[in-house]
Design a protein around this motif. Structure first.
Motif, PDB file in Angstrom:
ATOM      1  N   HIS A  11      30.808  33.665   5.722  1.00  0.00           N
ATOM      2  CA  HIS A  11      29.737  33.857   6.724  1.00  0.00           C
ATOM      3  C   HIS A  11      28.466  33.099   6.395  1.00  0.00           C
ATOM      4  N   ASN A  17      22.464  39.028   0.834  1.00  0.00           N
ATOM      5  CA  ASN A  17      22.653  37.744   0.236  1.00  0.00           C
ATOM      6  C   ASN A  17      21.366  37.355  -0.228  1.00  0.00           C
ATOM      7  N   GLY A  24      29.410  43.628  -0.297  1.00  0.00           N
ATOM      8  CA  GLY A  24      30.858  44.301  -0.139  1.00  0.00           C
ATOM      9  C   GLY A  24      31.030  45.020   1.245  1.00  0.00           C
ATOM     10  N   GLU A  89      35.066  41.807   3.215  1.00  0.00           N
ATOM     11  CA  GLU A  89      34.627  41.574   1.697  1.00  0.00           C
ATOM     12  C   GLU A  89      35.495  42.484   0.831  1.00  0.00           C
ATOM     13  N   TYR A  92      32.647  46.594  -2.985  1.00  0.00           N
ATOM     14  CA  TYR A  92      32.055  46.571  -4.348  1.00  0.00           C
ATOM     15  C   TYR A  92      31.629  47.720  -5.100  1.00  0.00           C
ATOM     16  N   LYS A 100      21.541  42.146  -8.167  1.00  0.00           N
ATOM     17  CA  LYS A 100      22.426  41.445  -9.025  1.00  0.00           C
ATOM     18  C   LYS A 100      21.862  41.064 -10.322  1.00  0.00           C
ATOM     19  N   ARG A 116      32.389  40.870 -11.243  1.00  0.00           N
ATOM     20  CA  ARG A 116      32.085  39.890 -10.221  1.00  0.00           C
ATOM     21  C   ARG A 116      33.344  39.037 -10.026  1.00  0.00           C
ATOM     22  N   ARG A 117      33.785  38.598 -11.337  1.00  0.00           N
ATOM     23  CA  ARG A 117      34.874  37.280 -10.934  1.00  0.00           C
ATOM     24  C   ARG A 117      36.034  37.636 -11.756  1.00  0.00           C
ATOM     25  N   HIS A 187      34.879  36.183   4.051  1.00  0.00           N
ATOM     26  CA  HIS A 187      33.462  36.629   3.178  1.00  0.00           C
ATOM     27  C   HIS A 187      33.963  35.917   1.852  1.00  0.00           C
ATOM     28  N   GLY A 188      33.054  35.750   0.955  1.00  0.00           N
ATOM     29  CA  GLY A 188      33.147  35.044  -0.307  1.00  0.00           C
ATOM     30  C   GLY A 188      34.462  35.457  -1.084  1.00  0.00           C
ATOM     31  N   ASN A 189      34.706  36.794  -1.240  1.00  0.00           N
ATOM     32  CA  ASN A 189      35.730  37.195  -2.178  1.00  0.00           C
ATOM     33  C   ASN A 189      36.954  37.286  -1.183  1.00  0.00           C
ATOM     34  N   VAL A 247      25.470  29.908  -5.525  1.00  0.00           N
ATOM     35  CA  VAL A 247      26.314  30.766  -5.848  1.00  0.00           C
ATOM     36  C   VAL A 247      26.710  31.147  -7.307  1.00  0.00           C
ATOM     37  N   GLN A 250      23.819  33.211  -9.308  1.00  0.00           N
ATOM     38  CA  GLN A 250      23.159  34.284  -8.767  1.00  0.00           C
ATOM     39  C   GLN A 250      22.694  35.566  -9.779  1.00  0.00           C
TER      40      GLN A 250
HETATM   41  C1  DG2 Z   1      29.087  39.008  -1.459  1.00  0.00           C
HETATM   42  C2  DG2 Z   1      29.840  38.364  -2.559  1.00  0.00           C
HETATM   43  O1  DG2 Z   1      29.816  38.943  -0.465  1.00  0.00           O
HETATM   44  O2  DG2 Z   1      29.116  38.691  -3.952  1.00  0.00           O
HETATM   45  O3  DG2 Z   1      29.511  41.447  -1.319  1.00  0.00           O
HETATM   46  O4  DG2 Z   1      27.542  40.896  -2.277  1.00  0.00           O
HETATM   47  O5  DG2 Z   1      30.575  36.881   0.998  1.00  0.00           O
HETATM   48  O6  DG2 Z   1      30.052  39.191   1.944  1.00  0.00           O
HETATM   49  O7  DG2 Z   1      28.047  37.687   1.055  1.00  0.00           O
HETATM   50  P1  DG2 Z   1      29.564  38.112   1.004  1.00  0.00           P
HETATM   51  C3  DG2 Z   1      28.586  40.504  -1.764  1.00  0.00           C
HETATM   52  P2  DG2 Z   1      29.659  37.904  -5.308  1.00  0.00           P
HETATM   53  O8  DG2 Z   1      30.964  38.304  -5.578  1.00  0.00           O
HETATM   54  O9  DG2 Z   1      29.570  36.392  -5.073  1.00  0.00           O
HETATM   55  O10 DG2 Z   1      28.896  38.719  -6.245  1.00  0.00           O
END
Ligand code: DG2
Length: 254
Positions: A11, A17, A24, A89, A92, A100, A116-117, A187-189, A247, A250
């Protein structure tokens, strides 16, 4: 043997963000920039003349709004859209809503990087006292799951993969097999999970991969759904490179 193509897109930038907050399962809106990014993603799809048969997204509005922009700008709003919590996502946990950079100041750079990773170290659980616990648990977007007794309190990437990939293999792959052109807006993750699985990456390899917001990417897949070559981003190279760096930075103080 058969060849397939799949398009995915994280997204556009969300309001959280933008504020650099762990998001999450919090249902954040796209920021103004995020809406723009999503429209630009639609333009990239349109310019390449890509036509989808079906779209998949999460139940979170930042992903759904992104998908809608893409489909509107590229003139294909009539296709079926399937939304599922399985593409959400990763959850979290207790970090949800935390800044962050402040998390780095409180817990240290190393610990936050692990949360995070790392592949399988989940953040601390979201407790019932957490400010967003009730909002998330009782949100009607979860009427079709997950069931209460399995509702996540936190998720590592591994746990995220354990609920996203069964959906991917049971629902998305059969569409590809039928020759359908598929887009997934997520989503990112949750997308890192799909990328890790497709590319058969090790936990160490996926640690270094950050997906930019609002930039579609494609894989060509062979008959066994293995990638042919690397992911290809759609859009100009400068935008793509800059987004990936952002990214990665961050948790660095500005
Ligand atoms: C971000 C990813 O997810 O965070 O949940 O904060 O893609 O829904 O914006 P998204 C979040 P990071 O794992 O990169 O910190």
């Amino acid at each position: 043997s058969a060849e397939y193509c799949i398009t995915m897109c994280r997204h556009g930038e969300s309001e959280w963000n933008q504020k650099n907050l762990f998001c999450g399962w919090y249902n954040a809106n796209l920021s103004k920039k995020g809406h723009e990014e999503a429209k630009r993603a639609g333009k990239a799809i349109k310019d390449e003349g890509i036509k989808f048969d079906i779209a998949y997204t999460s139940v979170l509005k930042r992903a759904q709004d992104t998908l809608n922009h893409i489909l509107e700008v590229s003139g294909q709003t009539k296709i079926p859209i399937v939304s599922t919590w399985r593409l959400n996502e990763r959850h979290y946990g207790g970090l949800t809503g935390q800044n962050k950079v402040e998390a780095v100041e409180t817990f240290g750079e190393e610990q936050v990087a692990i949360w995070r990773r790392s592949y399988d170290v989940p953040p601390p659980e979201m407790e019932p006292e957490h400010p967003f616990y009730d909002d998330i648990l009782n949100d009607p977007i979860y009427k079709d799951g997950p069931p209460r007794e399995k509702f996540p309190k936190t998720e590592s990437l591994k746990l995220c993969i354990e609920r996203s990939m069964p959906f991917f293999y049971s629902t998305v792959i059969p569409q590809l097999k039928k020759g359908k052109n598929v887009i997934i807006a997520a989503h990112g993750n949750s997308l890192r999970g799909i990328v890790k699985s497709l590319e058969r990456m090790t936990p160490e390899q996926i640690m270094g991969l950050n997906l930019p917001t609002g930039i579609p990417f494609q894989y060509r897949l062979d008959g066994l759904f293995r990638p042919i070559g690397t992911m290809r981003f759609l859009g100009d190279e400068e935008t793509v490179t800059k987004a990936i760096e952002e990214v990665a930075n961050q948790t660095k103080k500005k």
